[in-house]
Write a protein that holds these residues in place. Structure first.
Motif, PDB file in Angstrom:
ATOM      1  N   ASP A   1       0.823  -1.213   0.000  1.00 39.41           N
ATOM      2  CA  ASP A   1       0.000   0.000   0.000  1.00 39.41           C
ATOM      3  C   ASP A   1       0.855   1.261   0.000  1.00 39.41           C
ATOM      4  OD1 ASP A   1      -2.465  -1.342   0.002  1.00 39.41           O
ATOM      5  OD2 ASP A   1      -2.336  -1.677   2.157  1.00 39.41           O
TER       6      ASP A   1
ATOM      7  N   ALA B   1      -4.418   9.729  -7.553  1.00 39.81           N
ATOM      8  CA  ALA B   1      -3.636   8.652  -6.959  1.00 39.81           C
ATOM      9  C   ALA B   1      -2.170   9.077  -6.952  1.00 39.81           C
ATOM     10  CB  ALA B   1      -3.819   7.358  -7.756  1.00 39.81           C
ATOM     11  N   THR B   2      -1.328   8.299  -6.271  1.00 38.85           N
ATOM     12  CA  THR B   2       0.105   8.609  -6.231  1.00 38.85           C
ATOM     13  C   THR B   2       0.926   7.669  -7.116  1.00 38.85           C
ATOM     14  OG1 THR B   2       0.426   7.209  -4.273  1.00 38.85           O
ATOM     15  CG2 THR B   2      -0.072   9.550  -3.911  1.00 38.85           C
ATOM     16  N   GLU B   3       0.275   6.746  -7.803  1.00 39.27           N
ATOM     17  CA  GLU B   3       0.981   5.806  -8.678  1.00 39.27           C
ATOM     18  C   GLU B   3       1.516   6.521  -9.915  1.00 39.27           C
ATOM     19  OE1 GLU B   3      -1.703   3.160 -10.817  1.00 39.27           O
ATOM     20  OE2 GLU B   3      -3.392   4.313 -10.038  1.00 39.27           O
TER      21      GLU B   3
ATOM     22  N   THR C   1      -1.104   4.867  -3.714  1.00 38.32           N
ATOM     23  CA  THR C   1      -2.541   4.714  -3.875  1.00 38.32           C
ATOM     24  C   THR C   1      -2.864   4.548  -5.355  1.00 38.32           C
ATOM     25  OG1 THR C   1      -2.817   7.118  -3.995  1.00 38.32           O
ATOM     26  CG2 THR C   1      -3.073   6.073  -1.846  1.00 38.32           C
TER      27      THR C   1
ATOM     28  N   LYS D   1      -6.734  -2.050  -4.832  1.00 38.39           N
ATOM     29  CA  LYS D   1      -5.787  -2.497  -3.824  1.00 38.39           C
ATOM     30  C   LYS D   1      -4.925  -3.621  -4.397  1.00 38.39           C
ATOM     31  CE  LYS D   1      -7.144   0.038  -0.274  1.00 38.39           C
ATOM     32  NZ  LYS D   1      -6.257   1.034   0.371  1.00 38.39           N
TER      33      LYS D   1
ATOM     34  N   ASN E   1     -11.249   2.933  -5.794  1.00 35.16           N
ATOM     35  CA  ASN E   1      -9.809   2.702  -5.729  1.00 35.16           C
ATOM     36  C   ASN E   1      -9.513   1.202  -5.791  1.00 35.16           C
ATOM     37  OD1 ASN E   1     -10.957   2.309  -3.123  1.00 35.16           O
ATOM     38  ND2 ASN E   1      -8.938   2.424  -2.201  1.00 35.16           N
TER      39      ASN E   1
ATOM     40  N   GLU F   1      -6.048   4.336  -8.385  1.00 37.98           N
ATOM     41  CA  GLU F   1      -7.386   4.861  -8.617  1.00 37.98           C
ATOM     42  C   GLU F   1      -8.293   3.664  -8.899  1.00 37.98           C
ATOM     43  OE1 GLU F   1      -9.822   8.185 -11.230  1.00 37.98           O
ATOM     44  OE2 GLU F   1      -8.227   7.037 -12.141  1.00 37.98           O
TER      45      GLU F   1
END
Length: 530
Positions: free
Chosen positions: A50, A87-89, A53, A395, A393, A55
Motif C-alpha cells: 500500500d 492517486a500517487t501511482e 494509492t 488495492k 480505488n 485509482e
C-alpha cells in the motif's frame, strides 16, 4: 527471473533419433495421479503493497526477478490513475520481494502509465528488460512519450534505458494496453505484440532488430479491444501464435516470419474476454483459458484443425479473471478463477473433469489484474492481484500458499515433453522448486539431444533459483531432446529430468499430432538424491 548468462548458444552434432518417447511399461510405473481431495490454503499479505494509492480501472500485473537476486518481484505501470490522477501511482512500478513474499518494497521510475507489461531479456545481455503499452504516455522525453515502449534494465529494477525506436509508429493513436514477448521469427531475439483497448487500433506485431529499433510485421486495425494479448504455440509447429481480445478474431497463427492468419476455426470468443495460455492437456502445444462470465479451456486439435473444449466442471457464471498454472506442484496445469470476492482453484483428472481444490474469499469485487508465481519458494504458486473495493480505488494484494516444512524438490514446467521448437529461437525454460525455510538454492540445467540418459551438455550452472531461464536453442534436428535440472542447497542436491522428449528442428513442423498421441497423463520420473 533472469540469471547471469541468458542467451546460451551451443551446437550439438547428432543424427535424428527416431524412437518412442517412453515405453508403456515406464509410463505405467511413473504416471503421477493427483488426488482431487487435496486442498490448498492461502494467507493474505499486505505489507509494503500500500505504498502508493491506486485509482480504479484495469492494469496488467507481471511477475519476475527484476533485479537478479533470485526473488520473484511484481511489476505494473498502473491503472487509470497512473500517472498521479487521483492517486500517487506513476511510471514503471516494481515491488521487490524480500524473499519469502511477506514484505515488499516499491521502486517507481518515470511519469507514464495505465497499461500492460511484459518481461524478458530483449538484447541478450543477461539482464531483465521490460516492454509496456499504455494510454497515458505523459512524459515529453524519450522515456514515456510513446504508446508502446521497450526499455533495457541494468539489473537494479530502478533504472531503464529506452530501446524503442519504431514502436507505436503505425497508426496507434488512442491507447495501447496488452503486451507480450516471444520470438516470432526464430532469430534469437524477443519480439512483441500489443493490442489496444476500446476502439480502434486493433493489435500490432513488431520484430526486434537487435539494435534498439523495431519493425512492424503485422497489424489488424479496427474494432473493439479488451486489453489482453498473449503469445503461445497453439498448433505445435514451432512458431509463436497469438490470442488477443479483439472483436475481429481472437486467434492468429504465425507463419514463422511474423505474418499472421486467423486460426479461429469456428471458435467464437468475442472481444470482452480475459485470457491465458499454457499446456493443459500435455500434448506439447499451448492451450488457452478464457473467461467472459464463464470459464473455458480449449486445445487446438491438429487433426481436425478445430478447437475443442475441455471445460467440464469449471464455473459457468460470475468469472472475472482466469490464470493457468500448476498450483499444487503435481506437474499438471490448474485453473485459477477470480470471481467477485472469491478466488478458487480447479484441478483436472485424467479425463479433464475439473474439481475445486481451493477457494477463499476476498474483500474486493472487481478484478483489475492478476499474476501467479511462487513468491515464497515453497514450490507452490501464489496469487497476486490488483482489484477494486467499489470505493473508486484499487488495492494490490498477495495471497501466499500456506506450506508446512517444504523439502528440497524441483519439477519441470516448460518444456515437459511433446513440444516442437525451431532451432535458434528464444524460449523460456520454466520449473517449480521448493526449498527448506531459511535456505537458498541454485539450479544447474543440462541438455541432451540423445535421450533421457544423455550425454548431457550444460546450459547454465549455478543459476539463481528464480523458476525461469531464457535460452536460445541450438540449430539442430533432434527428436529425442531432454532437460535435466539439478537444484543445490545446504539441504543437499536433487535432480530431475523432463518426463517426455521434445523436438528441435530447423524449420516449422508440418507433421500432425493426432489426438490419440496426445497425452492425458503427465509422467514424472523419480527424483534423484545426489
Amino acid at each position: 527471473m533472469m540469471t547471469n548468462k541468458i542467451a546460451v548458444r551451443f551446437i550439438i552434432k547428432l543424427k535424428i533419433v527416431m524412437r518412442k518417447i517412453i515405453t508403456s511399461a515406464f509410463a505405467a510405473i511413473f504416471i503421477f495421479k493427483i488426488s482431487l481431495a487435496q486442498t490448498l490454503s492461502y494467507t493474505l499479505i499486505t505489507k509494503g503493497l500500500d505504498t502508493v494509492t491506486f485509482e480504479s480501472g484495469v492494469t496488467e500485473l507481471e511477475s519476475g526477478d527484476i533485479n537478479g537476486d533470485g526473488k520473484i518481484d511484481i511489476v505494473t505501470i498502473g491503472d487509470h490513475g497512473s500517472p498521479r490522477v487521483n492517486a500517487t501511482e506513476a511510471g514503471i512500478m516494481v515491488w521487490k520481494n524480500n524473499g519469502d513474499g511477506t514484505k515488499w518494497s516499491l521502486v517507481k521510475t518515470g511519469n507514464l502509465g495505465y497499461g500492460g507489461v511484459a518481461l524478458g531479456d530483449i538484447n541478450n545481455d543477461g539482464l531483465m528488460d521490460i516492454g509496456y503499452s499504455m494510454h497515458h504516455n505523459s512524459d515529453s522525453n524519450n522515456f514515456g512519450d510513446q504508446l508502446i515502449e521497450a526499455a533495457l534494465g541494468n539489473g537494479s529494477g530502478a533504472s531503464w534505458m529506452p530501446y524503442d525506436n519504431g514502436l507505436a509508429a503505425n497508426g496507434e493513436t488512442y491507447g495501447m494496453f496488452g503486451i507480450d514477448f516471444a520470438d516470432i521469427n526464430n532469430d534469437g531475439l524477443l519480439d512483441l505484440v500489443s493490442n489496444s483497448f476500446g476502439c480502434c487500433n486493433g493489435f500490432h506485431v513488431y520484430k526486434n532488430n537487435g539494435d534498439g529499433s523495431w519493425l512492424q510485421t503485422f497489424a489488424k486495425n479496427g474494432g473493439n479491444g479488451n486489453q489482453w494479448c498473449k503469445f503461445g504455440d497453439f498448433n505445435n509447429d514451432g512458431n509463436a501464435d497469438i490470442i488477443v481480445a479483439t472483436d475481429t478474431a481472437q486467434l492468429w497463427s504465425n507463419d514463422g516470419n511474423g505474418n499472421f492468419n486467423s486460426m479461429q476455426n469456428g471458435l467464437s470468443l468475442g472481444w470482452n474476454i480475459q485470457l491465458d495460455a499454457a499446456d493443459v492437456n500435455h500434448d506439447g502445444a499451448k492451450d488457452i483459458g478464457v473467461s467472459s462470465g464463464d470459464a473455458q479451456v480449449y486445445y487446438f486439435d491438429t487433426t481436425t484443425k478445430k478447437w475443442q473444449s475441455i471445460s467440464t466442471g469449471l464455473p459457468t457464471s460470475g468469472v472475472k479473471g482466469i490464470k493457468l498454472a500448476d498450483m499444487n506442484m503435481d506437474g499438471r496445469t490448474d485453473v485459477v478463477i477470480w470471481s467477485s470476492k472469491n478466488i478458487s482453484v480447479y484441478s483436472a483428472d485424467n479425463n479433464f473433469q475439473w474439481s475445486q481444490i481451493a477457494s477463499f474469499t476476498t474483500t474486493e469485487t472487481t478484478l483489475s489484474g492478476m499474476t501467479v508465481a511462487d513468491f515464497d519458494r515453497d514450490g507452490f504458486n501464489d496469487i497476486a492481484y490488483l482489484a477494486s473495493t467499489n470505493r473508486g480505488n484499487n488495492k494490490l494484494r498477495v495471497y501466499l500458499h500456506v506450506s508446512a516444512n517444504p523439502k528440497l524438490k524441483i519439477i519441470p514446467v516448460f518444456p515437459k515433453g511433446g513440444e516442437y521448437f525451431i532451432g535458434g529461437s528464444v524460449q523460456f525454460l520454466q520449473w517449480l522448486s521448493s526449498v527448506p525455510a531459511g535456505d537458498s538454492a541454485t539450479v544447474n540445467i543440462q541438455f541432451s539431444a540423445n535421450g533421457a540418459n544423455g550425454p548431457w551438455k550444460s546450459i547454465v550452472s549455478n543459476a539463481l533459483n528464480s523458476n525461469l531461464y531464457q535460452v536460445v536453442l541450438p540449430k539442430i534436428n533432434a527428436a529425442n531432446c531432454f532437460l535435466r535440472y539439478k537444484i543445490k542447497s545446504a539441504a543437499g542436491t536433487k535432480s530431475i529430468t523432463t518426463p517426455f522428449a521434445f523436438s528441435i528442428g530447423t524449420h516449422a513442423k508440418g507433421l500432425n499430432v493426432t489426438r490419440s498421441n496426445q497425452k492425458k497423463n503427465i509422467a514424472l520420473p523419480v527424483e534423484m538424491n545426489e
